[in-house]
Design an enzyme around this catalytic site. Sequence first.
Site, short mmCIF file in Angstrom:
data_model
loop_
_atom_site.label_atom_id
_atom_site.label_comp_id
_atom_site.label_asym_id
_atom_site.label_seq_id
_atom_site.Cartn_x
_atom_site.Cartn_y
_atom_site.Cartn_z
N SER A 41 33.05 57.13 35.16
CA SER A 41 32.34 55.85 35.08
C SER A 41 30.84 56.08 35.14
O SER A 41 30.37 57.20 35.37
CB SER A 41 32.76 54.92 36.22
N SER A 43 28.74 54.89 37.40
CA SER A 43 28.20 54.52 38.71
C SER A 43 27.15 55.50 39.24
O SER A 43 26.41 55.16 40.16
CB SER A 43 29.33 54.39 39.74
N LYS A 104 30.10 59.92 44.88
CA LYS A 104 28.93 59.11 45.23
C LYS A 104 27.95 60.01 45.99
O LYS A 104 28.22 61.18 46.25
CB LYS A 104 29.31 57.92 46.11
N SER A 195 27.93 49.96 40.82
CA SER A 195 28.63 50.97 41.61
C SER A 195 29.47 50.31 42.69
O SER A 195 28.95 49.55 43.52
CB SER A 195 27.63 51.94 42.27
#
Length: 248
Positions: A41, A43, A104, A195
Amino acid sequence: MSENTKSSSGGLWENIKVLIQALLLALVIRTFLFQPFSIPSGSMMSTLLVGDYLFVSKFSYGYSKYSFPFSPNLFSGRIWSSDPERGDVAVFRLPSDPSVDYIKRVIGLPGDRIQMRDGVLYINGEAVPREQVGTYEPEGRYERGEPVPVYQETLPNGVTYNTLDLSPNSPGDNTREFVVPDGHYFMMGDNRDNSSDSRFTVGYVPLENFVGRATYIFFSIADDASPLEIWKWPTDLRLDRFFKSAQK
């Protein structure tokens, strides 16, 4: 049995042994040292893009049950543990569904107070220095037709990285104050307005759920392309991203 038959049979067995040894070596490397991951993705744009393939260091934070294939319940917690550092880009298992991998950045450490105010990150009541350093034009499925502001943040330990600001007033730009529990971490994506992270449904991430620290991008291809379509590589490969750090 003729000599030719014996020789052929022996050669086949040698090839099988070499293949088994190679598979075992690959399994050991993947389990204990480095595991490949792909970015699913946007994010973490612009640090990491869809179509990036990277290695994650399994030994950076020690080992938990999530370090191994199928997550066998052999022990609890971590062994040979080393704490994630503020600013690390890390892969972890989603607390609400440990079968899912997320990637992350570590923003909050145990005991920290984390809050977003008008798009500015606050750690323990202090604003994290933030300055606009340029713009970025997302590609592929995230193309917007206009450049997006890029801000550089500098964390208290000196780690710097870029974040995107897709919207001046998104739901994640103003939050309550989060107090990170002992043994947990607060994770955020660099693409702040796109996100799903600890500000929302991800929540605080236990140390046990960490899989490893992202290291280097070893392959990158346009997000709407297939790596298997080798004949398209001359136009689809993003060669400038090969061997780039996955941290910033």
